[in-house]
Every structure is written in structure tokens, then in C-alpha cells.
Design an enzyme around this catalytic site. Sequence first.
Site, PDB file in Angstrom:
ATOM      1  N   ALA A   5       0.873  -1.200   0.000  1.00 60.03           N
ATOM      2  CA  ALA A   5       0.000   0.000   0.000  1.00 60.03           C
ATOM      3  C   ALA A   5       0.894   1.228   0.000  1.00 60.03           C
ATOM      4  CB  ALA A   5      -0.906  -0.027   1.225  1.00 60.03           C
ATOM      5  N   HIS A  53     -25.572  19.463  23.388  1.00 62.64           N
ATOM      6  CA  HIS A  53     -24.927  18.721  24.473  1.00 62.64           C
ATOM      7  C   HIS A  53     -25.745  17.483  24.791  1.00 62.64           C
ATOM      8  CE1 HIS A  53     -22.641  18.016  28.139  1.00 62.64           C
ATOM      9  NE2 HIS A  53     -23.798  17.832  28.776  1.00 62.64           N
TER      10      HIS A  53
HETATM   11  P1  NAD Z   1      -0.625   6.879   0.840  1.00 69.42           P
HETATM   12  O1  NAD Z   1       0.094   7.872   0.026  1.00 69.42           O
HETATM   13  O2  NAD Z   1      -1.674   7.304   1.782  1.00 69.42           O
HETATM   14  O3  NAD Z   1       0.437   6.059   1.718  1.00 69.42           O
HETATM   15  C1  NAD Z   1       1.521   5.388   1.169  1.00 69.42           C
HETATM   16  C2  NAD Z   1       2.590   5.291   2.251  1.00 69.42           C
HETATM   17  O4  NAD Z   1       3.571   4.384   1.796  1.00 69.42           O
HETATM   18  C3  NAD Z   1       3.276   6.617   2.545  1.00 69.42           C
HETATM   19  O5  NAD Z   1       3.250   6.843   3.938  1.00 69.42           O
HETATM   20  C4  NAD Z   1       4.701   6.399   2.024  1.00 69.42           C
HETATM   21  O6  NAD Z   1       5.676   7.084   2.779  1.00 69.42           O
HETATM   22  C5  NAD Z   1       4.845   4.884   2.174  1.00 69.42           C
HETATM   23  N1  NAD Z   1       5.789   4.266   1.266  1.00 69.42           N
HETATM   24  C6  NAD Z   1       5.947   4.537  -0.055  1.00 69.42           C
HETATM   25  N2  NAD Z   1       6.894   3.705  -0.565  1.00 69.42           N
HETATM   26  C7  NAD Z   1       7.304   2.893   0.454  1.00 69.42           C
HETATM   27  C8  NAD Z   1       8.243   1.837   0.555  1.00 69.42           C
HETATM   28  N3  NAD Z   1       8.943   1.436  -0.497  1.00 69.42           N
HETATM   29  N4  NAD Z   1       8.417   1.218   1.756  1.00 69.42           N
HETATM   30  C9  NAD Z   1       7.693   1.639   2.840  1.00 69.42           C
HETATM   31  N5  NAD Z   1       6.787   2.643   2.804  1.00 69.42           N
HETATM   32  C10 NAD Z   1       6.590   3.252   1.620  1.00 69.42           C
HETATM   33  O7  NAD Z   1      -1.131   5.770  -0.194  1.00 69.42           O
HETATM   34  P2  NAD Z   1      -2.170   4.578  -0.029  1.00 69.42           P
HETATM   35  O8  NAD Z   1      -2.370   4.220   1.404  1.00 69.42           O
HETATM   36  O9  NAD Z   1      -1.700   3.526  -0.966  1.00 69.42           O
HETATM   37  O10 NAD Z   1      -3.499   5.208  -0.576  1.00 69.42           O
HETATM   38  C11 NAD Z   1      -3.514   5.768  -1.895  1.00 69.42           C
HETATM   39  C12 NAD Z   1      -4.515   6.882  -1.999  1.00 69.42           C
HETATM   40  O11 NAD Z   1      -5.801   6.327  -1.973  1.00 69.42           O
HETATM   41  C13 NAD Z   1      -4.466   7.871  -0.851  1.00 69.42           C
HETATM   42  O12 NAD Z   1      -3.544   8.905  -1.076  1.00 69.42           O
HETATM   43  C14 NAD Z   1      -5.861   8.376  -0.836  1.00 69.42           C
HETATM   44  O13 NAD Z   1      -5.962   9.449  -1.731  1.00 69.42           O
HETATM   45  C15 NAD Z   1      -6.682   7.220  -1.349  1.00 69.42           C
HETATM   46  N6  NAD Z   1      -7.365   6.552  -0.245  1.00 69.42           N
HETATM   47  C16 NAD Z   1      -8.231   7.256   0.513  1.00 69.42           C
HETATM   48  C17 NAD Z   1      -8.877   6.643   1.558  1.00 69.42           C
HETATM   49  C18 NAD Z   1      -9.850   7.420   2.386  1.00 69.42           C
HETATM   50  O14 NAD Z   1     -10.331   8.458   1.924  1.00 69.42           O
HETATM   51  N7  NAD Z   1     -10.134   6.998   3.603  1.00 69.42           N
HETATM   52  C19 NAD Z   1      -8.641   5.324   1.864  1.00 69.42           C
HETATM   53  C20 NAD Z   1      -7.763   4.632   1.074  1.00 69.42           C
HETATM   54  C21 NAD Z   1      -7.127   5.262   0.018  1.00 69.42           C
END
Ligand code: NAD
Length: 473
Positions: free
Chosen positions: A273, A448
Site C-alpha cells: 500500500a 450537548h
Molecule cells: P498513501 O500515500 O496514503 O500512503 C503510502 C505510504 O507508503 C506513505 O506513507 C509512504 O511514505 C509509504 N511508502 C511509499 N513507498 C514505500 C516503501 N517502499 N516502503 C515503505 N513505505 C513506503 O497511499 P495509499 O495508502 O496507498 O493510498 C492511496 C490513496 O488512496 C491515498 O492517497 C488516498 O488518496 C486514497 N485513499 C483514501 C482513503 C480514504 O479516503 N479513507 C482510503 C484509502 C485510500
Amino acid sequence: MTHTATTPSLVIIGAGPGGYPAAYLAADYGMEVTLIDKDPNPGGVCLYRGCIPSKALLHVSNILNDANSASEWGVQFDSPKIHLPSIRKQKDKIVSRLTNGLGAMAKQRNVTFMQGTAKFLDESTVRVSKTGDEPVDFTFDYAIISTGSHPSPLPGLDITDPRIMDSTSALELDEIPQSLLVIGGGYIGLELGSVYSALGSDVTVVEMANRLLPEVDPDLVKPLQSKLETTFTSILLETSVEDVSNDGDRLSVVMRSILGETTTDSYDKILVAVGRKPFSADLGLEMTNVKIDQNGFIDTNAQCKTAHNNIYAIGDVAGNPMLAHKATAEARIAIESIQGMTSSFDPAAIPAIVFTDPEIAWAGLTESQAKAKGISVETISFPWIASGRAMTVGHTDGLTKLVVEPSTQRVLGVGVVGYGAGELIGEGVLAIEMGSRVEDIALSIHPHPTLSETISEAAHLFFGHNPHYIQRK
Ligand code: NAD
């Protein structure tokens, strides 16, 4: 076969939360609309493989967490029994009810829904192909590209193995692995990691940044991180995955910390992810003058129009944040622009929510963004330990925070961490969009006992008078 519509015709590629609202609004304006998607009904990733199924599974984890903490309230349940096929069935039932409903809505509005894969042949023709069927060509006066995004693969990970999941396969919930490594401590990693943890997996998260959710204000992440440190097996920060290999029954993973230390561990499954990428390849965009940037996002202006006058792009494919509600808001702008109105996409606040336990939600300017941009702000936080309602629902691990412009006392940003934060942030969006000052929030009588009071409590605290909390100097 060529299908030529009477004008004005609109072809929309991608029927997610950008595409289907655009189609339905255009139809309501009297346009002849063709909506194309690979899935059997409108809904897109959000409904089929994203927001909706993940929130259904997070509801299951909340049920389990509530059952586990019930004894504190004098209610004793037997240890919960998990029946995976029933969980899957319930999730799939919700998805099909919603997507079938959208399909029916398309018919009622006389929107032509075509299942297939679309590609531009030129600047006024799109070809739709579906395995086993003859391709169909549609000419259009206007087109909207709303193809969304797909999970990013982990760079350098060159084995394909069904035990390595992305968000799509993780949501299928084939089984509950004994141990799960989540690569990426962002939205998806923490939400789905929480689901698997509640269902019984030992979850390890590896995140290359120095904290979870690196884009979110650290004080909002802290209560979540403290909780996850008790529910996850381990959280490895400033660590990246170097190699994954097959180790018989398990997957062997080599990880390297920022200090250069290498460790090897093995897991039953891995969830990757590490972000999402826009779906702009293989669309035949080279046959048009639509431009894409170096990250694959389609360039658009404030009307959501691409470099081509009659082709628009909305949602994830047109830039961050990749959030369903941003796509839906852009859909309106694109259709209004096609209708000749002077609409622009210029929101003061796009809310974001991480649906973990506790939830984190924010809107408008964050304290971290203000710092990075050199914008001077004042912040005020109300801790939920002082909220009567938080205590009565057993969730005092929260915080409500206002980000304020010092010269005007206007609210520029709102952040909330805590139970149901996602339901509270709507008030923050309204306050920011209405140009509210902190005083407006303080003088608006909040009911409240509710968690919404924490917003007005923060506003009162800003002025130094709060009956429920004394801020230490
Ligand atoms: P994200 O950008 O939220 O998180 C990805 C994380 O992976 C980051 O913290 C990054 O530093 C880390 N990372 C990247 N490469 C890495 C590596 N090689 N090793 C370890 N860590 C690494 O991305 P996501 O969780 O895949 O979600 C993608 C998008 O989907 C989000 O930006 C969001 O826009 C959308 N999304 C939204 C929701 C919501 O609205 N609740 C839920 C799920 C996804």
C-alpha cells in the site's frame, strides 16, 4: 460498428464517483450521454474495490473492538466467532446493492451505459472494446476522462505471488493470514491493516518515512499511533523493503532501516500500500492533444478542461488528492463548464478522513502545510479527555484542533482525531468555506452532550474561557 449520436453528445470514460455523477448531471441537463466502464455497473474503484467494501470491513473490525471492550462497561460477551464467508457475503451484498442501484439510475436518466474498455481513436471518436464483442465507436461533441487510479507496485519487487496483495486483492478477504506485513503506513495500509488485525492477523507495518501518515499533522496521528502500537505486532518506521523471496510456506522479507541495519523476517502474506497512480496510460491520449505531466496526471484548468477544448478530465486521473468527493465536485464543474456556465474548481477545503480507530479527519490548511509554506497561524486544540460525550462512549483518545489566521481570527483549517472524526469534519468544511471566524463557531450553540461540542469547545478555548478545560501555560 459506428454509433453516431445526435448533438450535443457526451462520452464519459470511467464510471466512478467522478464519471457517474457527471453522466447523471449531464443527462439532467438534456445531453445525450454514454458512460463507459470495465465493470458491469457504474461505481468505479470507490464502490467495487475501495471506499465502500473497505468501510464495510472496518465496520466489522469496530464490532469486534466494541465486543472486546464491552467488559469494561459490565457486559460480558463470549469470544467473538468469525465466519469469513458471511463477512464477504455481507460486504459483497452492499457493493452489489449500491452498484445495481447506480445502474438502474443510469437507465432512468436515459444514460447509455456500456461495459468495455475505451480508447480515443481521434479527438472526436472513442472506441469501446469488450472481449467477445465487436468494438463500438462513438463520436462525441464532448468527452470526460474519469478513469481514476490504480495501486502503485512496490519498485524493485520483481516476484509475483498471490500472497502479495494490493488493496484490491486484500479486500477480497480470501483468508486471514497468521502474519501480515503491510508495506506503507498511509491510508490504505492503516485501514486494511486494522481490518486484518481485528480479524486475528499479527500485523507489522513498515513505513519508510519517520512516522505514520507522514502528510498528516503529528499531533493528530499520535493517538492513532499509540493505539496501533497496542494492536499491531510492530510498526517499523524509517525502514524500507529491500527484497521479497519465496520461503516455502512463507514470504521472506529483507528490510533496511535508515541507519543501514538489515533484518530478515518471514510473513504469511504481504499487503503493498505505497500509493496510487493515475490511470492515464493505454487511453489513446496520443491521438488527442491532451497533455499529461511527469507523474501521469492529466493537465487540466480550473474548469477541469484538458489542453483540448472539448475534452475534460476529473478525479484521480486529474491530480491529487485522490479522493472520491473531490472527483464528484469536479464532475459538477466540468458539466457546468460544458453548459457554458462560469464555474471553477476552487475549494477552500477538501476534507480527508482515515477510517481507523480512532479516525483522523482534516480539512483546509493543516499546521504542517502552514509551517512548510511559511504561513503564520495560531492553533488551538481541545482534548477529548475533557469531553463528557467522549467519556460516555468510551473514546477519550481524541483531539479537535483549529488552525487560525492570526490577523483576522478566520478558521483556515480544522483537524480531528477521535471516534467518528469523519462525521465531525463536515462542520469544519462549512466553517472554512463560509469564512467563519473562531468567534462564529464559539457563538454557535452546539448540542450537548455530543462530540460536535469539541469544535465549539476548541473555539472557546481559543479565547481563553472554557468551563471544561484549563490550558496549561
Ligand atoms: P498513501 O500515500 O496514503 O500512503 C503510502 C505510504 O507508503 C506513505 O506513507 C509512504 O511514505 C509509504 N511508502 C511509499 N513507498 C514505500 C516503501 N517502499 N516502503 C515503505 N513505505 C513506503 O497511499 P495509499 O495508502 O496507498 O493510498 C492511496 C490513496 O488512496 C491515498 O492517497 C488516498 O488518496 C486514497 N485513499 C483514501 C482513503 C480514504 O479516503 N479513507 C482510503 C484509502 C485510500
